[in-house]
Design a protein around this motif. Sequence first.
Motif, PDB file in Angstrom:
ATOM      1  N   GLY A  32      97.377  -8.145 124.323  1.00 52.08           N
ATOM      2  CA  GLY A  32      97.613  -9.865 126.153  1.00 52.08           C
ATOM      3  C   GLY A  32      99.515  -9.018 125.653  1.00 52.08           C
ATOM      4  N   VAL A  33      99.993  -8.976 127.452  1.00 54.77           N
ATOM      5  CA  VAL A  33     101.486  -8.942 127.354  1.00 54.77           C
ATOM      6  C   VAL A  33     102.191  -9.771 127.672  1.00 54.77           C
ATOM      7  N   SER A  34     103.047 -10.829 127.191  1.00 55.80           N
ATOM      8  CA  SER A  34     104.120 -11.277 127.401  1.00 55.80           C
ATOM      9  C   SER A  34     105.475 -11.186 127.326  1.00 55.80           C
ATOM     10  N   ARG A  35     106.364 -12.369 128.583  1.00 57.35           N
ATOM     11  CA  ARG A  35     107.420 -11.462 127.587  1.00 57.35           C
ATOM     12  C   ARG A  35     108.315 -12.413 126.675  1.00 57.35           C
ATOM     13  N   ILE A  36     109.106 -11.828 125.701  1.00 60.49           N
ATOM     14  CA  ILE A  36     108.601 -12.958 124.475  1.00 60.49           C
ATOM     15  C   ILE A  36     110.255 -13.650 124.528  1.00 60.49           C
ATOM     16  N   HIS A  37     110.207 -13.829 125.185  1.00 65.01           N
ATOM     17  CA  HIS A  37     110.981 -14.928 125.610  1.00 65.01           C
ATOM     18  C   HIS A  37     110.431 -16.373 126.346  1.00 65.01           C
ATOM     19  N   ASP A  38     109.144 -15.993 127.152  1.00 63.30           N
ATOM     20  CA  ASP A  38     108.646 -17.228 127.393  1.00 63.30           C
ATOM     21  C   ASP A  38     108.051 -17.674 125.935  1.00 63.30           C
ATOM     22  N   ASP A  39     107.698 -18.959 126.400  1.00 65.92           N
ATOM     23  CA  ASP A  39     107.113 -19.778 126.126  1.00 65.92           C
ATOM     24  C   ASP A  39     105.290 -19.788 126.142  1.00 65.92           C
ATOM     25  N   ALA A  40     105.456 -18.961 126.989  1.00 65.74           N
ATOM     26  CA  ALA A  40     104.009 -19.480 127.043  1.00 65.74           C
ATOM     27  C   ALA A  40     103.143 -18.683 126.060  1.00 65.74           C
ATOM     28  N   ALA A  41     102.799 -19.386 125.681  1.00 65.46           N
ATOM     29  CA  ALA A  41     101.545 -18.719 124.150  1.00 65.46           C
ATOM     30  C   ALA A  41     100.185 -17.734 124.917  1.00 65.46           C
ATOM     31  N   GLU A  42      99.666 -17.912 126.591  1.00 69.89           N
ATOM     32  CA  GLU A  42      98.593 -17.639 126.568  1.00 69.89           C
ATOM     33  C   GLU A  42      99.087 -16.445 127.661  1.00 69.89           C
ATOM     34  N   ALA A  43      99.081 -15.310 127.644  1.00 66.66           N
ATOM     35  CA  ALA A  43      99.316 -14.032 128.249  1.00 66.66           C
ATOM     36  C   ALA A  43      98.277 -13.964 129.425  1.00 66.66           C
ATOM     37  N   LYS A  44      98.923 -13.656 130.527  1.00 68.48           N
ATOM     38  CA  LYS A  44      98.513 -13.164 132.153  1.00 68.48           C
ATOM     39  C   LYS A  44      97.871 -12.627 132.394  1.00 68.48           C
ATOM     40  N   GLN A  45      98.626 -11.153 131.500  1.00 67.66           N
ATOM     41  CA  GLN A  45      98.097  -9.980 131.667  1.00 67.66           C
ATOM     42  C   GLN A  45      98.274  -9.114 130.426  1.00 67.66           C
ATOM     43  N   ALA A  46      97.122  -8.042 130.858  1.00 62.31           N
ATOM     44  CA  ALA A  46      96.980  -7.475 129.217  1.00 62.31           C
ATOM     45  C   ALA A  46      97.305  -6.211 130.309  1.00 62.31           C
ATOM     46  N   LEU A  47      97.411  -5.311 128.836  1.00 67.04           N
ATOM     47  CA  LEU A  47      97.007  -3.922 128.849  1.00 67.04           C
ATOM     48  C   LEU A  47      95.833  -3.456 129.138  1.00 67.04           C
ATOM     49  N   ARG A  58      99.130   1.207 136.664  1.00 68.56           N
ATOM     50  CA  ARG A  58     100.189   0.473 135.839  1.00 68.56           C
ATOM     51  C   ARG A  58      99.645   0.185 134.427  1.00 68.56           C
ATOM     52  N   ALA A  59      99.981   0.711 133.544  1.00 64.41           N
ATOM     53  CA  ALA A  59      99.192   0.008 132.151  1.00 64.41           C
ATOM     54  C   ALA A  59      99.204  -1.668 132.217  1.00 64.41           C
ATOM     55  N   VAL A  60      99.195  -2.371 132.712  1.00 65.82           N
ATOM     56  CA  VAL A  60      98.801  -3.903 132.885  1.00 65.82           C
ATOM     57  C   VAL A  60      98.442  -4.119 133.856  1.00 65.82           C
ATOM     58  N   GLU A  61      96.767  -5.380 133.711  1.00 68.48           N
ATOM     59  CA  GLU A  61      96.396  -5.652 134.794  1.00 68.48           C
ATOM     60  C   GLU A  61      96.100  -7.692 134.145  1.00 68.48           C
ATOM     61  N   PRO A  62      95.269  -8.369 135.293  1.00 68.87           N
ATOM     62  CA  PRO A  62      95.629  -9.643 135.169  1.00 68.87           C
ATOM     63  C   PRO A  62      94.595  -9.610 134.375  1.00 68.87           C
ATOM     64  N   VAL A  63      94.688 -10.387 133.150  1.00 73.97           N
ATOM     65  CA  VAL A  63      93.234 -10.505 132.168  1.00 73.97           C
ATOM     66  C   VAL A  63      92.008 -10.680 133.010  1.00 73.97           C
ATOM     67  N   GLU A  64      92.208 -11.435 133.295  1.00 78.41           N
ATOM     68  CA  GLU A  64      91.035 -12.428 134.636  1.00 78.41           C
ATOM     69  C   GLU A  64      89.815 -10.645 134.487  1.00 78.41           C
ATOM     70  N   VAL A  65      91.071  -9.641 134.813  1.00 80.13           N
ATOM     71  CA  VAL A  65      90.436  -8.528 135.935  1.00 80.13           C
ATOM     72  C   VAL A  65      89.643  -7.838 134.808  1.00 80.13           C
ATOM     73  N   LEU A  66      90.458  -7.519 133.526  1.00 79.73           N
ATOM     74  CA  LEU A  66      89.464  -6.960 132.666  1.00 79.73           C
ATOM     75  C   LEU A  66      88.455  -7.627 132.002  1.00 79.73           C
ATOM     76  N   LEU A  67      88.636  -9.060 131.649  1.00 72.02           N
ATOM     77  CA  LEU A  67      87.718  -9.498 130.812  1.00 72.02           C
ATOM     78  C   LEU A  67      86.533  -9.800 131.797  1.00 72.02           C
ATOM     79  N   GLY A  68      86.868  -9.799 133.318  1.00 75.49           N
ATOM     80  CA  GLY A  68      85.501  -9.961 134.217  1.00 75.49           C
ATOM     81  C   GLY A  68      84.846  -9.068 134.199  1.00 75.49           C
ATOM     82  N   LYS A  69      85.311  -7.343 134.057  1.00 72.91           N
ATOM     83  CA  LYS A  69      84.427  -6.378 134.053  1.00 72.91           C
ATOM     84  C   LYS A  69      84.546  -5.647 132.614  1.00 72.91           C
TER      85      LYS A  69
END
Lengths: 454, 454
Positions: free
Chosen positions: B63-78, B43-54
Amino acid sequence: MARAASLSGYLELLPQERIVEQHVLDTLRRVFEAHGFASIESRAVEPVEVLLGKGEIDKEVYGVSRIHDDAAEAKQALHFDLTVPFARYVTENAGHLAFPFRRYQIQKVWRGERPQAGRFREFTQADIDIVGDGELPVRSDVEIAVVMARALQALNIGDFTLRVNSRKLSEGFYRAIGIEDTAAVLRAVDKLEKVGEDRVAAEIAESAGATQAQAQQALALASIRTADPDVAAQVRALLGAEAVGETALLEEGLAELSLVMGELSTRVPGRAEADLSIARGLDYYTGTVIETVLHGHEELGSICSGGRYESLATKGKRAFPGVGLSIGVTRLLSRLLDAGELAASRTVPTAVYVALSSDEDWGAAQTVADQLRARGISAEVALSAEKFGKQIKYADRRGIPFVWFTHDDGAHEVKDIRSGEQTPADPAIWAPPAEDRTPQIISITDEPSTAEEL
Amino acid sequence: MARAASLSGYLELLPQERIVEQHVLDTLRRVFEAHGFASIESRAVEPVEVLLGKGEIDKEVYGVSRIHDDAAEAKQALHFDLTVPFARYVTENAGHLAFPFRRYQIQKVWRGERPQAGRFREFTQADIDIVGDGELPVRSDVEIAVVMARALQALNIGDFTLRVNSRKLSEGFYRAIGIEDTAAVLRAVDKLEKVGEDRVAAEIAESAGATQAQAQQALALASIRTADPDVAAQVRALLGAEAVGETALLEEGLAELSLVMGELSTRVPGRAEADLSIARGLDYYTGTVIETVLHGHEELGSICSGGRYESLATKGKRAFPGVGLSIGVTRLLSRLLDAGELAASRTVPTAVYVALSSDEDWGAAQTVADQLRARGISAEVALSAEKFGKQIKYADRRGIPFVWFTHDDGAHEVKDIRSGEQTPADPAIWAPPAEDRTPQIISITDEPSTAEEL
């Protein structure tokens, strides 16, 4: 496929399943290219305003922004289909393209769907479109439908029906019976399969300000379903002498649908029927609209949808009318894999596994493998000289049909793991039977494989 | 390629350029599969911590997050490469895979690079890796390098050299001369081509606490570059009798590099040299490291890089050591297209354009086209019966070699647009010359095409 995804809504295939997917995508590409469609790919991201300005505005769109940026608001987002990016590509590159322009595009798209069985947040679509400069004959609607019918046929996944309608016909009919807000009726009729006739009738009356009689006539129109190209006769019979509004659009729609159905009955007999309930939710469709049902998998919904759009792509006063159809590959593939209706005979491309007597033989074994590879036969060499039984088991577990042995005296033998038969062989000339060269795709349909047909 | 991208850092190819890209990707796939590598996609996205940890933590991650979500912080990333997602895929699916597992993966990745010539924010990588369960012989390092050398050779893009080193050798040498912070030296040496010897020496002294003499010895090691498999002799000569630290790791590195270089000189002669300046920035490499220079395009940097990693993928106490190489396809392709060193002979797959005398002939013309398509010849039919001159011009503009005419008396003729020659033809048996069936890929290299070679 029974494995749980580690990220909800994201499907990742095992190697054996991926071989089936590759077969599906290769088959689509082959059929598309045989009909002169050129491949393009568009970037995965679009400016947010391009995505939200057109198409399905209620889709959950994924915004993209650099993780180290403070800006909370994403300026770009992942595309949710391939039609909107294609329209943008056409207007941007119009000066470099020759029209009519036929293209296919097979790429992933992303939607923030609520996770549920068979619905994915990342999935592959396979689209074909023809786009003209200023004008595009309705024959292109036929061409698009024929190519997709042949592509689905080549997949050998069983019987299917293209359900064809014309927005001009539906909207023209609503006008002819005196309804003005035709878009509201289309939106209501689009829900017919989901909510049933009564609720659709109520919605027509309410949102389009129609009388009960008008609503019933609209429903009667939607009930027409026929493989007879002369669908016009049935529509005229339904309208009777009651036309109170103008009928020019209706006549245009009847003429176009009759032409499309006539050609389809000749070129892909038995694959299409006129179905006047087809509305398609998207605003940008203006003429022919198509959905496709795979028999025995009606719960999938439409596996291939699209239609004619007159003004999705515009550049100043210049318009690029188009017509296109899109297969939802991932949803279809996932269903057929789950149902065991498509499978691959092995997990690897390898046809021959070259065994090792000792680690020192690795170089010589690679030379044997190279002789096979030079003739297009996929071969791999064991990395360690484990016991032969273990090497054979490893090959067998992955469905590799042949294991190669080179004896201490330099003699070669090849073993068909399935039959157990072991015979002397010369690496310079031996070849597996044609059907063992690449992984076989096993289809549940009893029809003979049509993978090589158009 | 001279067109300005509408979104900075994103490359979109025209159809003719895309045909070259398809050829490149098809060629890579063919070579990878001939060697038994199975395709997967993650898949194109991984949890952010997987990408930043290695991996490269300083890369700009999207970072990737649904545009209608309020959460400013992305949990997933390309994903920004294919190695980290592959390691995650292996640990997740270990129970369904047979080890050693050979896979290739050709997908897009995304990096928030500062836009500059030849640097893209979205680009395609083509990776091969072999992963073992618990252990993986160093022969797999050889195999990976051989397959990639053959893949690059099959692309017919000119001369290239794989530059091979071993981290064990470099780190072992640093230890042997008494430097403890070997990672700091590696990081400094990795910048050698960018900043030069003086600054690297200064950095070694500063960040690894080395003496000037130690720094000079580390630089002397990095200056060793040889196609002679017996690189060990040169390293030993450099070390002399001065070993003050332990030499076990150095010996291991020397043995591995000698083995790898020996096999490479046999299997892909002239394609590899030992280059002890190669360090690779990534933390996870533990043994063989490789970069690749394309002669005449040194400014591209490495076109194919990677190496051995012992513990990128782990599952509890279980480790899956691997070795892999990755081609940066988009960067390479974009350069060769720009330089005119790779081009396609036409903009469409179409070999035959079937002209129309009148719009009513469209059905009959499709039947002619179908007879050609049934034999694998790509054909398209004109959508409108414009003047023949205009129809021929349209075909010519797109590089289609043949135009088909059906006369009123039913006689068929086919015209080779290039020569102007027009001859009678039967749609049931006529075929174009083999070289005209599909678009030709034109390469500037004078070597005969090696597209069919391994």
